[in-house]
Write an enzyme that holds these catalytic residues in place. Structure first.
Site, short mmCIF file in Angstrom:
data_model
loop_
_atom_site.label_atom_id
_atom_site.label_comp_id
_atom_site.label_asym_id
_atom_site.label_seq_id
_atom_site.Cartn_x
_atom_site.Cartn_y
_atom_site.Cartn_z
N ASP A 10 0.87 -1.16 0.00
CA ASP A 10 0.00 0.00 0.00
C ASP A 10 0.92 1.22 0.00
O ASP A 10 2.14 1.10 0.22
CB ASP A 10 -0.88 -0.05 1.25
CG ASP A 10 -1.76 1.18 1.38
OD1 ASP A 10 -2.39 1.58 0.39
OD2 ASP A 10 -1.81 1.75 2.49
N ASP A 12 -0.04 5.19 1.09
CA ASP A 12 -0.23 6.10 2.23
C ASP A 12 -0.34 5.31 3.53
O ASP A 12 -1.18 4.42 3.66
CB ASP A 12 -1.51 6.92 2.04
CG ASP A 12 -1.44 7.82 0.82
OD1 ASP A 12 -0.38 8.42 0.60
OD2 ASP A 12 -2.44 7.91 0.08
N ASP A 168 -1.54 -1.05 5.78
CA ASP A 168 -1.84 -0.60 7.14
C ASP A 168 -3.34 -0.49 7.41
O ASP A 168 -3.74 -0.02 8.47
CB ASP A 168 -1.20 0.78 7.39
CG ASP A 168 -1.88 1.89 6.61
OD1 ASP A 168 -2.26 2.91 7.22
OD2 ASP A 168 -2.02 1.75 5.38
#
Length: 221
Positions: A10, A12, A168
């Site tokens: 991922d 950000d 995250d």
């Protein structure tokens, strides 16, 4: 570093600490409307949830229908600031260097619009190193749908079971599981108080990026 044939990340909250750019964006929007400034501490947990979630967190007093109309302005303002305040997380550079050194291809699957993700990669000098990039509008679906991950793996010329996905947000882990990929939940990212990564079903939890530099922190193959 790892026996896996490829790694997908991922963006950000996993590779890039983009919260400062988003805080600056929302501060500009708030000032233009005479609204209170945005608190970084309040906004950070919402960053991985996307533009609508960030606008809701910053301007919860504004009607949702009106906030929806602010999304283009939000993205345009963010694009002007992109990369001015947001560094990669400490340890990311070493981790990517090790992947490159072992000739392990790595790529990014993000829900950020592709044109913005491309600019982030350019700012960080990753464009030539990143083997595949799938943005939130590259396909007709986005995470938690597994299709973006499956397309990324196909473009790498690998099988899903041979590639690890690191993210995250719970949507990252849901997408990886549905794609038949092992996954790592990045605990250094952005989470709301009611997020419980230990319940997401990831193959491993990584509390710090430095842990990713050691084989033991990657799911067993």
């Amino acid at each position: 570093m790892t026996a896996w044939q490829g790694v997908l990340f991922d963006l950000d909250g996993t590779l890039v600490d983009s919260a400062p750019d988003f805080v600056a964006t929302l501060e500009i929007m708030a000032a233009a409307r005479g609204l209170p400034p945005v608190s970084s501490e309040h906004l950070r947990p919402h960053v991985s949830k996307g533009s609508r979630a960030m606008l809701a967190a910053a301007f919860g007093q504004i009607d949702e229908v009106e906030r929806e109309q602010w999304i283009p302005e939000f993205l345009d303002t963010y694009e002007q600031l992109l990369g001015d305040f947001a560094p990669s997380f400490a340890g990311v550079a070493d981790m990517l260097d090790q992947l490159d050194a072992t000739r392990t291809p790595w790529g990014i699957v993000t829900n950020k619009p592709e044109y913005l993700a491309v600019q982030v990669l350019d700012k960080l000098g990753w464009s030539e190193r990143c083997a595949v990039l799938i943005g939130g509008d590259t396909l007709s679906t986005r995470k938690p749908d597994p299709q973006p991950l499956l397309v990324a793996v196909e473009r790498l010329g690998l099988e899903p079971a041979a590639v690890v996905y690191v993210g995250d947000d719970e949507r990252d882990i849901i997408a990886a599981r549905a794609a038949g990929m092992p996954s790592i939940a990045a605990l250094w990212g952005y989470r709301l108080p009611d997020d419980h990564p230990d319940q997401w079903g990831a193959d491993r939890l990584a509390g710090d990026l430095s842990e990713m530099l050691h084989d033991v922190q990657w799911p067993a193959r």
